[in-house]
Scaffold this active site. Sequence first.
Site, PDB file in Angstrom:
ATOM      1  N   ASP A 261       0.745  -1.092  -0.065  1.00 29.61           N
ATOM      2  CA  ASP A 261      -0.166  -0.093   0.152  1.00 29.61           C
ATOM      3  C   ASP A 261       0.892   1.358  -0.221  1.00 29.61           C
ATOM      4  O   ASP A 261       2.085   1.446   0.092  1.00 29.61           O
ATOM      5  CB  ASP A 261      -0.806  -0.026   1.194  1.00 29.61           C
ATOM      6  CG  ASP A 261      -2.062  -0.935   1.156  1.00 29.61           C
ATOM      7  OD1 ASP A 261      -2.325  -1.166   0.076  1.00 29.61           O
ATOM      8  OD2 ASP A 261      -2.795  -1.105   2.059  1.00 29.61           O
ATOM      9  N   LYS A 283      -3.475   3.480  -2.399  1.00 25.23           N
ATOM     10  CA  LYS A 283      -4.712   4.219  -2.473  1.00 25.23           C
ATOM     11  C   LYS A 283      -4.326   5.569  -1.590  1.00 25.23           C
ATOM     12  O   LYS A 283      -4.016   5.565  -0.656  1.00 25.23           O
ATOM     13  CB  LYS A 283      -5.934   3.655  -1.786  1.00 25.23           C
ATOM     14  CG  LYS A 283      -6.365   2.140  -2.298  1.00 25.23           C
ATOM     15  CD  LYS A 283      -7.575   1.824  -1.737  1.00 25.23           C
ATOM     16  CE  LYS A 283      -7.915   0.377  -2.199  1.00 25.23           C
ATOM     17  NZ  LYS A 283      -7.166  -0.753  -1.868  1.00 25.23           N
ATOM     18  N   THR A 344      -1.024  -1.141  15.228  1.00 25.12           N
ATOM     19  CA  THR A 344      -1.838  -0.336  14.612  1.00 25.12           C
ATOM     20  C   THR A 344      -1.436   1.212  14.949  1.00 25.12           C
ATOM     21  O   THR A 344      -0.576   1.345  16.082  1.00 25.12           O
ATOM     22  CB  THR A 344      -3.198  -0.390  14.901  1.00 25.12           C
ATOM     23  OG1 THR A 344      -4.099   0.376  14.117  1.00 25.12           O
ATOM     24  CG2 THR A 344      -3.488  -0.248  16.292  1.00 25.12           C
ATOM     25  N   MET A 396      -7.881   8.697  10.081  1.00 27.55           N
ATOM     26  CA  MET A 396      -8.418   9.174   8.798  1.00 27.55           C
ATOM     27  C   MET A 396      -9.199  10.490   9.055  1.00 27.55           C
ATOM     28  O   MET A 396     -10.355  10.648   8.281  1.00 27.55           O
ATOM     29  CB  MET A 396      -9.219   8.338   7.885  1.00 27.55           C
ATOM     30  CG  MET A 396      -8.140   7.185   7.364  1.00 27.55           C
ATOM     31  SD  MET A 396      -8.933   5.820   6.455  1.00 27.55           S
ATOM     32  CE  MET A 396      -9.775   4.864   7.894  1.00 27.55           C
TER      33      MET A 396
END
Length: 478
Positions: A261, A283, A344, A396
């Site tokens: 990614d 992306k 994470t 995000m």
Amino acid sequence: MAPVHRTVQRQLGTFPAFHKVEGRRVVIVGGGDEAAAKIRLLAETSARLVVFATELEEGARRDLEAAGAKLETRALAAADLADAALVFAATGEFEADRAVRDLARSAGVPVNVVDRPELCDFFTPALVNRAPLSIAISTEGAAPVLARHVRARIEAMLSPRLGDLADLAERLRARVAETIVTGEGRRRFWAHFFTGPTAAKVLAGQLEAGETAAVADIEQAAGNGAAVGHVSLVGAGPGAEDLLTLRAQRLLQEADVIVYDKLVPEAIVAMGRRDALRIYVGKAKGAHAASQDEINAILVREARDGRRVVRLKSGDPLIFGRAGEEMAALREAGIPFDIVPGITAAFAAAAENEIPLTLRDVASSLVVATGHDMRGDTLPDWAGLALSGATVAVYMGRSVATKVAGKLIENGLAPSTPVAVIENASRPERRAYAGRLDELAGIADRPELDGPVVIIVGRVVAESALGATPLPLVALAA
């Protein structure tokens, strides 16, 4: 005439070899810490240990009992060495150790004298035990600290289950020889065995599933069928190379194909095999190198061609990584896969800024959320959880920071609630900000913020070093 340059090859002063000790007596002389260390080391072998010590310290006694060794509470005699394979002198006293050395040499038995290389017939290496595989590391007594350091690196690289994989290979060796008739077929099978689904399952502790996969591969190879590959959905962590898990690092080294990614740093992709095919499917907002359907098709195609595929995702694949969609596609196609968790971003952001995500009497739950749902709605479900005292980590959320703050306050969360905003968690270019919820909207207008951002909302922020900084929002650069 031009000078002739010759490469000088370093030569070893010792020759590495392995002593056969199975079922044989190995003698250790001494009852202190030095002897205890040798007892623990030899306990990893199938030798019969005999310890000679007139006095035994408590630590050595515990190690002796754990190893099932025999204790002789008297001095060593020449007759005790008649059938010995090795002798270790570990009394800690020079004259006593030298006397043991002399007895051993008279009996023709190799002797190691602890911390006295000048008296040794052989040196004890740093040992990596993955029985039946073993790796010995020695620096000829000159730099034992280096040997221990190298051993630690190798220990980290090799799965503790590697011996189980070797055992399975030994059990199947005759069956493979009988079933797969061509030499080339056997070579292909073993290459797939040690790097494909069987190895992945065994090294993950799934011994029965690994053996089942191996037997299926034998039957498939016998029918001249190509073995199906394997896909690993691997968490690359938040960005720092040293936060990558050992399993993830091993799989990268074994991968034929790496699908990665946008947020995965090149330094982590470079940890893979040099000859691995690398496929970028990153992306970004409004710009996708590949759609999710295209990514699914890539994974299925490469695995069907018999390749080992690592799908490398930033952070953890199961947290906003679309792993669910990829797992569904792989299941439908009958492709075996496994999942390797990663650290994470919220955990890395909290750790480097000393934010306790849960804290007794402050926050007993943690919510991991995005700033918007698939329809683009801001704050779809979790406002009530924030009101109940949970710590909320918003992924995000930079582009919707103003809406997040407004809706939380609109739903009743105090404007003074502490917040932290961390950009590029764990990376050299990271930034961290602290402030109040009613100041969070100011984030949206900061031109320097162009990397991935995690917003942490909750009283726990005030308990951190970051939360103690002056308000309004203060940047804490790395």
